[in-house]
Motif scaffolding. Sequence first.
Motif, short mmCIF file in Angstrom:
data_model
loop_
_atom_site.label_atom_id
_atom_site.label_comp_id
_atom_site.label_asym_id
_atom_site.label_seq_id
_atom_site.Cartn_x
_atom_site.Cartn_y
_atom_site.Cartn_z
N LEU A 193 64.15 140.78 89.64
CA LEU A 193 64.91 140.51 90.86
C LEU A 193 64.59 139.13 91.43
O LEU A 193 65.47 138.37 91.86
N VAL A 194 63.27 138.81 91.40
CA VAL A 194 62.84 137.50 91.89
C VAL A 194 63.48 136.40 91.06
O VAL A 194 63.94 135.36 91.59
N SER A 195 63.50 136.63 89.73
CA SER A 195 64.11 135.61 88.85
C SER A 195 65.59 135.45 89.17
O SER A 195 66.13 134.32 89.17
N LEU A 196 66.24 136.63 89.40
CA LEU A 196 67.67 136.57 89.74
C LEU A 196 67.89 135.82 91.05
O LEU A 196 68.77 134.96 91.16
N LEU A 197 67.09 136.18 92.05
CA LEU A 197 67.21 135.51 93.35
C LEU A 197 66.89 134.03 93.23
O LEU A 197 67.53 133.17 93.86
N GLU A 198 65.88 133.77 92.42
CA GLU A 198 65.50 132.36 92.23
C GLU A 198 66.65 131.59 91.60
O GLU A 198 66.95 130.45 91.98
N ALA A 199 67.28 132.27 90.63
CA ALA A 199 68.43 131.61 89.98
C ALA A 199 69.55 131.39 90.96
O ALA A 199 70.19 130.31 90.98
N ARG A 200 69.79 132.43 91.77
CA ARG A 200 70.86 132.29 92.76
C ARG A 200 70.51 131.22 93.79
O ARG A 200 71.35 130.44 94.23
N ILE A 201 69.24 131.22 94.21
CA ILE A 201 68.81 130.20 95.19
C ILE A 201 68.95 128.81 94.58
O ILE A 201 69.44 127.87 95.22
N ASN A 202 68.49 128.71 93.35
CA ASN A 202 68.59 127.41 92.69
C ASN A 202 70.05 126.97 92.55
O ASN A 202 70.38 125.78 92.68
N ALA A 203 70.90 128.01 92.24
CA ALA A 203 72.32 127.67 92.07
C ALA A 203 72.94 127.20 93.38
O ALA A 203 73.86 126.38 93.40
N ALA A 204 72.45 127.79 94.50
CA ALA A 204 73.01 127.42 95.81
C ALA A 204 72.33 126.21 96.44
O ALA A 204 72.69 125.79 97.54
N ASP A 205 71.37 125.67 95.79
CA ASP A 205 70.63 124.52 96.34
C ASP A 205 71.57 123.31 96.39
O ASP A 205 72.14 122.91 95.36
N PRO A 206 71.76 122.72 97.58
CA PRO A 206 72.66 121.56 97.70
C PRO A 206 72.29 120.43 96.76
O PRO A 206 73.17 119.67 96.30
N ARG A 207 71.05 120.31 96.44
CA ARG A 207 70.63 119.24 95.56
C ARG A 207 71.25 119.40 94.18
O ARG A 207 71.51 118.43 93.49
N ARG A 208 71.45 120.64 93.79
CA ARG A 208 72.09 120.88 92.51
C ARG A 208 73.54 120.36 92.54
O ARG A 208 74.04 119.80 91.56
N ILE A 209 74.20 120.64 93.70
CA ILE A 209 75.59 120.19 93.86
C ILE A 209 75.66 118.66 93.84
O ILE A 209 76.54 118.05 93.21
N LEU A 210 74.72 118.07 94.56
CA LEU A 210 74.69 116.60 94.63
C LEU A 210 74.46 116.01 93.26
O LEU A 210 74.99 114.92 92.95
N GLU A 211 73.66 116.69 92.44
CA GLU A 211 73.37 116.19 91.09
C GLU A 211 74.62 116.17 90.23
O GLU A 211 74.69 115.45 89.23
N ARG A 212 75.59 117.03 90.59
CA ARG A 212 76.83 117.06 89.81
C ARG A 212 77.84 116.00 90.29
O ARG A 212 78.99 115.99 89.90
N GLY A 213 77.45 115.10 91.20
CA GLY A 213 78.31 114.00 91.63
C GLY A 213 78.96 114.19 92.99
O GLY A 213 79.73 113.37 93.44
N TYR A 214 78.60 115.22 93.63
CA TYR A 214 79.14 115.45 94.98
C TYR A 214 78.26 114.75 96.00
O TYR A 214 77.09 114.43 95.73
#
Length: 392
Positions: free
Chosen positions: A330-351
């Motif tokens: 569950l922690v891994s899933l939440l971590e994945a979801r948290i990581n996926a929702a991290d704005p920095r991830r979005i910014l890394e994709r050019g946003y």
Amino acid sequence: MEKEILDLFDLQQKLKMGVECLFPKRVWIRAEVSAVKARNGGHCYLELSQSDGSGLVAKTSAVIWGSKYRFIAPYFESVTGSPISEGMVVLVEVQVSYSELYGLSLVINDIDPEYSVGVRELERQKTIERLQKEGLMDMQSGLELPALPYRLAVVSAEDAAGYRDFMRHLDENPYGFKMEPVLFPALMQGVDCPSSIIAALDAVLESGEEFDAVLILRGGGSKLDLSCFDDYDLAASVAQYPLPVLTAIGHDQDFHVCDMTAYEYVKTPTALADFILSFYEDEDARLSSYQTRMKLAFAGRISLMESVIDRLSARIRGGFAMKIASGESLVSLLEARINAADPRRILERGYALALDSDGVVMKSAGGSCAGDRVSLMFADGTLDCVVEDCKA
């Protein structure tokens, strides 16, 4: 009328002639030995008697000359197990003799030892039959010996080897068991033996002390020495005694009327000590068995409980492992979801992320005016900008 006068010697001579003519040959007679004395010279002088219900009815002197006595005495003792002694009934071959000086006497030429043994055995059988008719043979069997006989009244002679053997065997037992024997002295042979033992039995009851059993002890001896233990009065006293009576009289081959009427009999005093000790040995073995069984029971119980604990422990460990694994997933899933929702991830994709002058995320261009300050956040940095114009 003129008196006929005889000299004493003449009278004695006539009596001598008459007696010796009446008994010219040796004759066998039956009598009881009431006194016996062996002289240093080898001769043996006896007093023979006969009694009936009213008392003494006949008595005379007898002699065994040394030349005969040295053969007769050892043979008699080898057959009967006892030397010629007072109280014996004997069958003797005699030559009737009369002396002018010493009067009537009997010169013993031979003794039949088998007869003395037979007389004792006949009396013994009569005693047994009488006790059976009176219902005394099994009276002691109705008593009960304590599980651990401790207080023991011992009837014996203090200086007897059998008594010393009994005490030594009892005291030196390898287990260290302790009992409390109390001696009540009595004669253990001879004509006064039965009455002495009966008196000792009475003394036990009169002592006021409580005893678990009475023990009658005597070591080995000849058959005639031990014949006093076939006495009716003694056997009847043992049979009717209110405490269990245990006997150990003589050797392995001996069996007396007192043994028959006693609660229990063994062959020797040391065997009686072993018999008493056997109660303690059995109890000790029983307690040891209980101890072993308890140890095994506790060991089995502990082993069972350990097995249950091991199973519970395994189940708990398994449950916790599954719970932890599920939590980690569950922690891994939440971590994945948290990581996926991290704005920095979005910014890394050019946003880019627009923030107003207050640092609030701008979700639309509406509401902005020329001159407003705006920050544009990129993955690699932030640009501070001023709005020049707003187009819908």
